[in-house]
Each structure stands twice: as structure tokens, then as C-alpha cells.
Design an enzyme around this catalytic site. Structure first.
Site, short mmCIF file in Angstrom:
data_model
loop_
_atom_site.label_atom_id
_atom_site.label_comp_id
_atom_site.label_asym_id
_atom_site.label_seq_id
_atom_site.Cartn_x
_atom_site.Cartn_y
_atom_site.Cartn_z
N GLY A 47 0.81 -1.21 0.00
CA GLY A 47 0.00 0.00 0.00
C GLY A 47 0.84 1.26 0.00
N ASP A 227 5.91 -9.69 10.22
CA ASP A 227 6.74 -8.83 9.38
C ASP A 227 7.58 -7.89 10.24
OD1 ASP A 227 7.69 -8.04 6.92
OD2 ASP A 227 6.04 -6.65 6.49
P1 ATP Z 1 7.05 -2.95 3.11
O1 ATP Z 1 5.69 -2.71 2.58
O2 ATP Z 1 7.91 -3.69 2.19
O3 ATP Z 1 6.99 -3.52 4.49
P2 ATP Z 1 7.47 -0.33 4.13
O4 ATP Z 1 7.41 -0.76 5.57
O5 ATP Z 1 8.44 0.77 3.79
O6 ATP Z 1 7.80 -1.55 3.21
P3 ATP Z 1 4.80 0.71 4.37
O7 ATP Z 1 4.54 0.02 5.66
O8 ATP Z 1 3.71 0.73 3.36
O9 ATP Z 1 6.04 0.07 3.62
O10 ATP Z 1 5.24 2.18 4.69
C1 ATP Z 1 5.50 3.15 3.68
C2 ATP Z 1 6.15 4.35 4.35
O11 ATP Z 1 5.26 4.94 5.29
C3 ATP Z 1 7.41 4.00 5.12
O12 ATP Z 1 8.35 5.04 4.92
C4 ATP Z 1 6.97 3.99 6.56
O13 ATP Z 1 8.01 4.34 7.43
C5 ATP Z 1 5.87 5.04 6.56
N1 ATP Z 1 4.85 4.78 7.58
C6 ATP Z 1 4.15 3.63 7.74
N2 ATP Z 1 3.30 3.72 8.78
C7 ATP Z 1 3.50 4.97 9.32
C8 ATP Z 1 2.94 5.68 10.44
N3 ATP Z 1 2.02 5.13 11.22
N4 ATP Z 1 3.39 6.92 10.68
C9 ATP Z 1 4.33 7.49 9.89
N5 ATP Z 1 4.90 6.89 8.82
C10 ATP Z 1 4.48 5.64 8.54
#
Ligand code: ATP
Length: 393
Positions: A47, A227
Site C-alpha cells: 500500500g 513482518d
Molecule cells: P514494506 O511494505 O515492504 O513492508 P514499508 O514498511 O516501507 O515496506 P509501508 O509500511 O507501506 O512500507 O510504509 C511506507 C512508508 O510509510 C514507510 O516510509 C513507513 O516508514 C511510513 N509509515 C508507515 N506507517 C506509518 C505511520 N504510522 N506513521 C508514519 N509513517 C508511517
């Protein structure tokens, strides 16, 4: 009527959703139109995360869903996961606020983490965590000991409205409670907690004061993270906040991993967190059916521990096939060049144990971390403990 509603909600066991808990489920259903989305924070496998607003600052993860016409079952899975999130409320876990559950717009709304992820600290900024700081972080990730919260057992009934506009601090919200009657589960005093201005939840006061922290808390509630990795651990002024727990099955709804991975659907930086039993179960496009367990979370924690201490991933630079071959056969990252005490290396070894049953649980990991003598944490001068830039303290 509000009191009657909340008492009624208390009679419903959270675990029975979606069969009988749809009433309580509605409390967590956020109409998409109520969300304001601002800039993109980042895009992950499943996402895109936006900075948003919904009664205050939030993070909105908009899932990359496939056409859902023939996906009734995965949609149920998503709702089940939402049912899982709402059971979590802990200072070391991101606050789940609700979800948009009407296709095609599926989204998860959580508190907005300030600070940076451990991944950013370690791998992008190259911040160094000295051993003592690594222990403090690891303790917050793993801590399974019962920790008293700020709840007072003598909390008096407070008149509605419980929530004052503008309060966005979870702690302040949680400190506002109303005694409404016996807890459906344990016959102790139950309280109504108004959480983040939108949801009233039944919570036994006893459950509140014996809250567990971090991963220990998740596991105590029967939730496997699936994860755990430095990308999903934020550091906010020294406080650890774990995100993305239990979300993995949501991927059944999402576009495959292959856009950003290899032929096995392995995205970069994921493999080193996978325990041998997961690696052995890897099949092309079948990562959704992996045998995740509490023990696989502990293995992943071992990798986080390694990253904190070494500033790098295990098996760095090796091709996925080589990592799969080694991990699948029980070969571990060599620690000969790592300047750390035996106690510290032992933690890695037990977390990375080949057999899942030989890995400790988070409660005993914490006990081990607490026993580490401070003086033995010190590393040799050749190890970069004193560096120009230090991690968030
Ligand atoms: P993957 O999907 O492969 O686990 P990811 O952890 O980078 O990778 P997402 O969890 O979709 O992917 O997060 C996308 C971005 O948004 C990342 O930079 C993450 O640090 C940020 N992010 C996710 N959740 C939050 C939150 N609650 N507050 C602030 N930033 C967030």
C-alpha cells in the site's frame, strides 16, 4: 442509552467477529470521505501511506487492492485482521484507529509516527547505536513483563463527554475512564475508555494495569507480527513504536510482490528476517501461505538485534539463492568479526536457532537482556561506538 450500548458491546467477545460482532465492528469502520489525505509518506509492498487527518493527525495506509468482485473471502480476512488490530493498545505499538472497509477503497488508519524508523537510522543515516542503547531499544521491542500503566485502580466515574476536543495524546485519552460495571470477561471492574475521540471500548481495569509491552504484549494476545523488521519499528524520542503487525495476510488482497521483488516474490531486504522453516517453505508466488509463528517473530527479532549492533544486514551482499541455501540448512551469519561480548552473541544465536522450539519467547529474551552486565556491553575501541552522529536518544 450510551451506557446501555457500551454494556451491550461488552457482552460480545471480540474474537467472534465477523459472525456476531458486527455492531462493535462498525465502531472501527471509518467512511473514506471523512479522511483528508495530504502528501505521500511512502509506498511499500502492499500500500501507499499518506499523512492524513481524521480528528487529528493520522497515517493512512491505502491498500493496493485487486478488483474485489470475486474476493469475498480475502475481504473477510481483512476484516478479521482489523478485528485483531482493535485488540491492541500499547505504548510500544502504533495506535490503530480504524479502517475503511468498503471496497474498492480499503485503508488502515493509525496514529502518525513521529521520529524515524530504525531502518532509516541504521541503513540510511548510518547512525550508530552503542551497545547500551541497542539493549534499551531491544528491551522495548521484546518486553514481556507486566508493566503498570498510569491507570489508577481508584479511578472514579467521570461524566461524559470523556474526551476533550484537541487531545490527541493516547495517554491522555486512556487516562479518562468511566466505570460502568463488571467486566464481561473477568468479572472485575470494567471501564469504558474513550480512545482517540471515536471509539468506546470495554476494558477490564485489571487488563489495563497488567498491560504487556511490545512484542511480548502482541504474543500474549495471540498475535503474530509476521513482518517484524527495522522498517516497521519507529524510534520516537527514544521510545520504540512497532507498526504493521499482523498485516501480512492483507496481501491476499493486494497486487503481488513481484513488481518489486524477484521470481520468488522476495522483496529486497526481506529474506534475512525469515526463519529457516519459512525459507524452506518459500515457493514462487506462495509467500502468503508461509508458516509464520511466534518463533518466526523471535528469529526476525534476532536480525533486528544484529542490525542494531552491526549497522548492517546479515548475509549482506549475498544473492538470495545463497542466503536461502544457507538459512534453509541452518547456516548462520558468521559473528567472528563482530566485536561484542559472548552474552550479546548468544542472544543472536538463540534467536536464530534452527529449530523453532529452541528459540526463546520474548519474556525470557527480556530477562536475558536485563541480565547483560553494563560493563560487558562495552565493545572494543575498534568498534564504532563513539561516532560523530548518534541515534535518537
Ligand atoms: P514494506 O511494505 O515492504 O513492508 P514499508 O514498511 O516501507 O515496506 P509501508 O509500511 O507501506 O512500507 O510504509 C511506507 C512508508 O510509510 C514507510 O516510509 C513507513 O516508514 C511510513 N509509515 C508507515 N506507517 C506509518 C505511520 N504510522 N506513521 C508514519 N509513517 C508511517
Amino acid at each position: 442509552p450510551a451506557r446501555a450500548d457500551s454494556l451491550d458491546a461488552a457482552k460480545h467477545d471480540d474474537n467472534r467477529w465477523p459472525r456476531q460482532n458486527s455492531l462493535s465492528m462498525k465502531e472501527w469502520d471509518i467512511p473514506y470521505d471523512e479522511l483528508k489525505l495530504f502528501e505521500v509518506i511512502g509506498t511499500g509492498r502492499f500500500g501507499t501511506v499518506y499523512r492524513g487527518s481524521w480528528h487529528g493527525a493520522v497515517a493512512v495506509k491505502l491498500l493496493h487492492v485487486q478488483a474485489l468482485s470475486d474476493h469475498a473471502k480475502p475481504l473477510d480476512t481483512f476484516k478479521h485482521e482489523v478485528a485483531t488490530f482493535r485488540k491492541t493498545r500499547h505504548e510500544n505499538l502504533v495506535l490503530f484507529m480504524g479502517a475503511c472497509m468498503k471496497p474498492p477503497r480499503l485503508a488502515i488508519v493509525t496514529s502518525l509516527c513521529k521520529g524515524m524508523t530504525l531502518h532509516t537510522h541504521i541503513h540510511l543515516r548510518k547512525d550508530k547505536f552503542n551497545a547500551n542503547k541497542s539493549v534499551l531499544v531491544a528491551q522495548q521491542i521484546s518486553q514481556g513483563r507486566a508493566a503498570r500503566t498510569s491507570f489508577s485502580p481508584l479511578c472514579r466515574p467521570t461524566p461524559a463527554p470523556l474526551y476533550r476536543a484537541g487531545e490527541d495524546s493516547v495517554t491522555r485519552c486512556l487516562s479518562v475512564m468511566q466505570v460502568v460495571g463488571p467486566c464481561a470477561r473477568s468479572a472485575r471492574i470494567a471501564t469504558t475508555i474513550l480512545l482517540a475521540n471515536f471509539a468506546v471500548k470495554q476494558q477490564c481495569l485489571h487488563c489495563c494495569v497488567s498491560a504487556w509491552r511490545g512484542m511480548g504484549y502482541l504474543h500474549a494476545r495471540g498475535i503474530v507480527h509476521k513482518d517484524l523488521k527495522t522498517k516497521n519499528i519507529f524510534l520516537e524520542n527514544g521510545k520504540v513504536v512497532i507498526t504493521d503487525f499482523g498485516l501480512f495476510s492483507v496481501t491476499k488482497l493486494c497486487f503481488g510482490n513481484n513488481a518489486r521483488g524477484d521470481s520468488l516474490g522476495i522483496p529486497p531486504g526481506w529474506l534475512c528476517y525469515l526463519a529457516p522453516e519459512l525459507v524452506r517453505a518459500l515457493r514462487p508466488h506462495a509467500s502468503l501461505h508461509l508458516p509464520f509463528s511466534k518463533a518466526t517473530d523471535v528469529y526476525a527479532f534476532g536480525t533486528v538485534w544484529y542490525e542494531l549492533l552491526c549497522g548492517d544486514y546479515p548475509f549482506k551482499g549475498q544473492p538470495p539463492e545463497a542466503v536461502i541455501w544457507q538459512v534453509g540448512r541452518g547456516v548462520k551469519q558468521a559473528l567472528t568479526n563482530m566485536h561484542a561480548s559472548k552474552d550479546i552473541k548468544d542472544i543472536l544465536m538463540v534467536c536464530w536457532a534452527y529449530r523453532p522450539q529452541e528459540r526463546p519467547d520474548f519474556a525470557s529474551l527480556l530477562a536475558t537482556l536485563e541480565k547483560l552486565p553494563r560493563k560487558r556491553l562495552a565493545r572494543s575501541p575498534s568498534h564504532p561506538v563513539h561516532l560523530s552522529r548518534s541515534a535518537d536518544s
